[in-house]
Design a protein around this motif. Structure first.
Motif, PDB file in Angstrom:
ATOM      1  N   PHE A  34       5.702   2.977  -2.337  1.00  0.00           N
ATOM      2  CA  PHE A  34       4.793   3.710  -3.217  1.00  0.00           C
ATOM      3  C   PHE A  34       5.405   5.096  -3.338  1.00  0.00           C
ATOM      4  CE2 PHE A  34       1.845   0.670  -1.212  1.00  0.00           C
ATOM      5  CZ  PHE A  34       1.316   0.080  -2.342  1.00  0.00           C
ATOM      6  N   VAL A  37       6.749   6.771  -0.112  1.00  0.00           N
ATOM      7  CA  VAL A  37       6.228   6.059   1.063  1.00  0.00           C
ATOM      8  C   VAL A  37       6.736   4.622   1.069  1.00  0.00           C
ATOM      9  CG1 VAL A  37       4.140   5.298   2.252  1.00  0.00           C
ATOM     10  CG2 VAL A  37       4.139   7.455   0.988  1.00  0.00           C
ATOM     11  N   ALA A  39       5.742   1.374   2.358  1.00  0.00           N
ATOM     12  CA  ALA A  39       4.588   0.728   2.996  1.00  0.00           C
ATOM     13  C   ALA A  39       5.014  -0.529   3.747  1.00  0.00           C
ATOM     14  CB  ALA A  39       3.530   0.397   1.958  1.00  0.00           C
ATOM     15  N   PRO A  57      -2.164  -0.874  13.607  1.00  0.00           N
ATOM     16  CA  PRO A  57      -2.974   0.327  13.429  1.00  0.00           C
ATOM     17  C   PRO A  57      -3.118   0.671  11.945  1.00  0.00           C
ATOM     18  CG  PRO A  57      -0.773   0.907  14.168  1.00  0.00           C
ATOM     19  CD  PRO A  57      -0.868  -0.584  14.228  1.00  0.00           C
ATOM     20  N   ASN A  58      -3.987   1.609  11.620  1.00  0.00           N
ATOM     21  CA  ASN A  58      -4.146   2.035  10.231  1.00  0.00           C
ATOM     22  C   ASN A  58      -2.819   2.538   9.686  1.00  0.00           C
ATOM     23  OD1 ASN A  58      -6.856   1.458  10.128  1.00  0.00           O
ATOM     24  ND2 ASN A  58      -7.454   3.477  10.866  1.00  0.00           N
ATOM     25  N   GLY A  59      -2.531   2.138   8.458  1.00  0.00           N
ATOM     26  CA  GLY A  59      -1.280   2.578   7.830  1.00  0.00           C
ATOM     27  C   GLY A  59      -0.096   1.699   8.169  1.00  0.00           C
ATOM     28  N   ALA A  60      -0.316   0.605   8.895  1.00  0.00           N
ATOM     29  CA  ALA A  60       0.785  -0.275   9.280  1.00  0.00           C
ATOM     30  C   ALA A  60       1.323  -1.072   8.094  1.00  0.00           C
ATOM     31  CB  ALA A  60       0.328  -1.232  10.378  1.00  0.00           C
ATOM     32  N   GLY A  61       0.483  -1.225   7.059  1.00  0.00           N
ATOM     33  CA  GLY A  61       0.911  -1.982   5.886  1.00  0.00           C
ATOM     34  C   GLY A  61       0.202  -3.314   5.742  1.00  0.00           C
ATOM     35  N   LYS A  62      -0.889  -3.507   6.473  1.00  0.00           N
ATOM     36  CA  LYS A  62      -1.609  -4.770   6.436  1.00  0.00           C
ATOM     37  C   LYS A  62      -2.197  -5.035   5.036  1.00  0.00           C
ATOM     38  CE  LYS A  62      -4.554  -3.501   9.634  1.00  0.00           C
ATOM     39  NZ  LYS A  62      -4.139  -2.109   9.897  1.00  0.00           N
ATOM     40  N   THR A  63      -2.894  -4.026   4.514  1.00  0.00           N
ATOM     41  CA  THR A  63      -3.517  -4.203   3.205  1.00  0.00           C
ATOM     42  C   THR A  63      -2.467  -4.431   2.127  1.00  0.00           C
ATOM     43  OG1 THR A  63      -5.367  -2.822   3.880  1.00  0.00           O
ATOM     44  CG2 THR A  63      -5.075  -3.135   1.544  1.00  0.00           C
ATOM     45  N   THR A  64      -1.384  -3.690   2.206  1.00  0.00           N
ATOM     46  CA  THR A  64      -0.314  -3.861   1.217  1.00  0.00           C
ATOM     47  C   THR A  64       0.249  -5.273   1.274  1.00  0.00           C
ATOM     48  OG1 THR A  64       0.218  -1.531   1.523  1.00  0.00           O
ATOM     49  CG2 THR A  64       1.846  -2.881   0.395  1.00  0.00           C
TER      50      THR A  64
HETATM   51  N1  ADP Z   1      -1.518   2.725  -3.763  1.00  0.00           N
HETATM   52  C1  ADP Z   1      -0.838   3.427  -2.836  1.00  0.00           C
HETATM   53  N2  ADP Z   1      -0.172   4.550  -3.176  1.00  0.00           N
HETATM   54  C2  ADP Z   1       0.522   5.254  -2.283  1.00  0.00           C
HETATM   55  N3  ADP Z   1       0.631   4.940  -0.975  1.00  0.00           N
HETATM   56  C3  ADP Z   1      -0.004   3.843  -0.552  1.00  0.00           C
HETATM   57  C4  ADP Z   1      -0.775   3.030  -1.455  1.00  0.00           C
HETATM   58  N4  ADP Z   1      -1.289   2.006  -0.745  1.00  0.00           N
HETATM   59  C5  ADP Z   1      -0.872   2.160   0.530  1.00  0.00           C
HETATM   60  N5  ADP Z   1      -0.098   3.262   0.649  1.00  0.00           N
HETATM   61  C6  ADP Z   1       0.569   3.715   1.879  1.00  0.00           C
HETATM   62  O1  ADP Z   1       1.222   2.619   2.464  1.00  0.00           O
HETATM   63  C7  ADP Z   1       1.060   2.616   3.855  1.00  0.00           C
HETATM   64  C8  ADP Z   1       0.433   1.332   4.321  1.00  0.00           C
HETATM   65  O2  ADP Z   1      -0.905   1.285   3.888  1.00  0.00           O
HETATM   66  P1  ADP Z   1      -1.877   0.059   4.097  1.00  0.00           P
HETATM   67  O3  ADP Z   1      -1.187  -1.175   3.646  1.00  0.00           O
HETATM   68  O4  ADP Z   1      -3.157   0.381   3.436  1.00  0.00           O
HETATM   69  O5  ADP Z   1      -2.062   0.017   5.673  1.00  0.00           O
HETATM   70  P2  ADP Z   1      -3.198  -0.673   6.559  1.00  0.00           P
HETATM   71  O6  ADP Z   1      -3.979  -1.580   5.689  1.00  0.00           O
HETATM   72  O7  ADP Z   1      -2.435  -1.393   7.616  1.00  0.00           O
HETATM   73  O8  ADP Z   1      -4.023   0.414   7.123  1.00  0.00           O
HETATM   74  C9  ADP Z   1       0.253   3.857   4.206  1.00  0.00           C
HETATM   75  O9  ADP Z   1       1.125   4.858   4.611  1.00  0.00           O
HETATM   76  C10 ADP Z   1      -0.428   4.200   2.915  1.00  0.00           C
HETATM   77  O10 ADP Z   1      -0.632   5.581   2.828  1.00  0.00           O
END
Ligand code: ADP
Ligand code: MG
Lengths: 333, 237
Positions: A34, A37, A39, A57-64
């Motif tokens: 992104f 960043v 991810a 942990p938060n920010g690990a990239g799970k949601t991505t």
């Molecule tokens: N749409 C986006 N734009 C910019 N950065 C993003 C976006 N989505 C996620 N990130 C970044 O990617 C990294 C992983 O995020 P995320 O997948 O949400 O982690 P998790 O779900 O494990 O907490 C984080 O550093 C987050 O800030």
């Protein structure tokens, strides 16, 4: 359409587990940026069926990673296939057999729960939307609130509704992003029990992302550990525990050193250590150890205050993976 | 229509998406306000004696307020809040979501504006030199094209900004600033040419045809760009 795809998608419906050992999700060299960043950084992964924990942990990239798996986000590099279909190019096909619960999804609050689920069933193209919606809402235990507006729902009810819209139409895989993070402990246990039950009774696979470990270890078969965009390790829970925790039991007693000494010479014990006031034992034979431990304790007049099996302690595996130092920070994050 | 046909399933999908959009976005009293206010603005038009064509010109400025706000809600706000992300987690293509959202808002606005225009014609008296049927034809088509233009611009801006409030403000300003030149003061006066042709004035069919093509081409181009942008934005990167 390949024969494999056909077998996986249709024969399965009739209870033929033709592809028994196959992986349901495969990621090859997946990178997602992104802007600056990163991810996800070159993620390679094979996920089997069952209940799978996606831990980090938060920010690990799970949601991505989840968003890439469901074809919502296009990976910068690499590809993901779900049940043999490319998750970006064939997303409709993939989404027909999976259900998703997003973190904090904006469900239409003006609708009643049942009305919303009917819409979901229609959008999913199911033949009998009313029946399907009715079944789903009952399965998650929200039947009593079917005619209430979603705006009036509590957090726990919201998560159940989220689960209902994900399982509608009997998907083969349900992906849940942080389903327990806003719930109180009882709510968490209830939700995880529900997931466990659906896995056992209907054979639905689950991929559950979370940063809260303790509850998950009870129901997960397989775990994927993520940290800063990497997959640290993945494997069945038992394998991971065997590999990363060099003891099988931790025992709390009055004089740990004395118990450790007594256990040291036994042939069913591989290794004994004392750490933080607990005796950590690595055993050769679990059964013999379990049978003899009380006898030894009684002989030495030591009370067994607490005994824990190290099997299924996800938190400790994660700590071991990260190395003791930054594990604390990571888990706090 | 055969139930298994491709067209049937597309129509079914669009219908479902539009119904959901209607219940979610057009919740009371948005629809009611839109209709009442458009009727009132038409009735309270001080230049009641104006020609129907000139009335359209005034209506344009009332319309752009509604169009901007409603499209900001339909597209920008739902991108912002994640409603579209939720929809995209079901097996539905991006093009259907786009089409359903655009079509629903367009149809509601068109119905509201056209019926309010009709009401003001019946209640407001004034100019009666034109035949009713002819007037309705002319107004119907011109209003359609005016609204199509407004909606396409508002859609593009909504998607480009992806922020509800911002989209509404920029759309209002853009349609205000560039709307009139495009529509009424452009060198070839396309909308006037078309309107006059449809009202039975002495305009050649070739000129009218050219005007129609121009007036369709602009919004359709803008709309295509908006759709491509929508797909880009929906890749979430
Ligand atoms: N749409 C986006 N734009 C910019 N950065 C993003 C976006 N989505 C996620 N990130 C970044 O990617 C990294 C992983 O995020 P995320 O997948 O949400 O982690 P998790 O779900 O494990 O907490 C984080 O550093 C987050 O800030
Ligand atoms: Mg997350």
């Amino acid at each position: 359409m390949s024969i494999v795809w056909f077998m996986q998608n249709y024969l399965h419906t009739y209870g033929w587990d033709v592809m028994g050992e196959d992986f349901i999700i495969e990621a090859e060299g997946v990178t997602k940026r992104f802007g600056k960043v990163i991810a996800l950084n070159n993620v390679n992964l094979k996920v089997p069926s069952g209940v799978v924990g996606l831990i980090g942990p938060n920010g690990a990239g799970k949601t991505t990673l989840i968003n890439i798996i469901i074809g919502l986000v296009k990976p910068t590099r690499g590809r993901v296939s779900v049940f043999g279909c490319d998750s970006w190019k064939e997303r409709s096909k993939v989404l027909r057999v999976i259900g998703v619960l997003h973190e904090g999804a904006p469900y239409p609050t003006v609708l009643t729960a049942i009305k919303f689920l009917e819409y979901v069933a229609r959008i999913k193209g199911l033949a009998e939307p009313k029946v399907e919606a009715d079944m789903a809402i009952k399965k998650v235990g929200l039947g009593w609130a079917r005619n209430r507006k979603i705006a009036t729902f509590s957090t726990g009810m919201m998560q159940r509704l989220g689960l209902a819209q994900a399982i509608i139409g009997r998907p083969r895989l349900v992906i849940l992003d942080e389903p327990t993070s806003n719930l109180d402990p009882i709510g968490r246990v209830n939700l995880l029990n529900l997931i466990h039950q659906m896995n056992r009774e209907e054979g639905i696979s689950f991929l559950i992302s979370t940063h809260i470990l303790p509850e998950l270890e009870r129901i997960a078969d397989y775990a994927i550990f993520m940290h800063e965009g990497h997959v640290l390790e993945s494997g069945s829970l038992d394998e991971l525990v065997k590999k990363h925790l060099n003891y099988d039991f931790s025992i709390w007693t009055q004089h740990p050193e004395r118990l450790a000494e007594a256990l040291h010479s036994k042939d069913y014990v591989k290794q004994v250590n004392v750490k933080d006031g607990a005796v950590l034992v690595n055993v050769e034979d679990r059964l013999r150890f379990a049978m003899n431990l009380p006898v030894i304790a009684a002989e030495h007049n030591l009370p067994l205050i607490e005994i824990r099996q190290s099997r299924r302690n996800l938190e400790e595996v994660f700590m071991a993976l990260l190395g003791d130092e930054d594990a604390g920070n990571a888990y706090e994050a | 229509m055969k139930k298994s046909s491709w067209l049937y399933s597309v129509m079914k999908m669009l219908e479902t998406l539009m119904k959901l959009e209607f219940e979610d976005t057009w919740r009371w009293p948005l629809l009611e306000i839109t209709v009442i206010v458009t009727i009132l603005t038409n009735l309270s038009n001080p230049q009641a004696a104006l020609s129907y064509g000139a009335r359209l010109f005034y209506l344009y400025f009332y319309m752009l307020m509604f169009t901007s706000i409603i499209f900001a809600k339909t597209f920008a706000a739902s991108i912002e809040k994640g409603n579209i992300k939720l929809l995209l987690s079901y097996p539905v293509e991006r093009r259907y979501i786009f089409t359903a959202k655009f079509l629903l808002s367009f149809l509601i606005l068109y119905t509201a504006f056209f019926s309010s225009y009709l009401a003001s014609m019946m209640l407001g008296g004034g100019h009666t030199s034109m035949e009713w049927e002819v007037t309705l034809n002319a107004v119907g088509v011109t209003l359609f094209l005016l609204l199509l233009y407004q909606c396409s611009v508002a859609t593009l801006i909504s998607i480009a900004t992806s922020r509800g409030m911002l989209a509404a403000i920029i759309s209002i300003l853009a349609l205000w600033r560039w709307g009139a030149p495009v529509w009424f003061l452009s060198p070839d006066n396309s909308s006037v040419v078309l309107f006059r042709y449809l009202s039975g004035a002495d305009v050649s069919i070739v000129d009218a045809g050219l005007a129609l093509i121009t007036l369709l081409l602009i919004p359709l181009t803008v709309l295509s760009i908006a759709y491509l942008l929508f797909c880009r934005v929906m890749e979430f990167d």
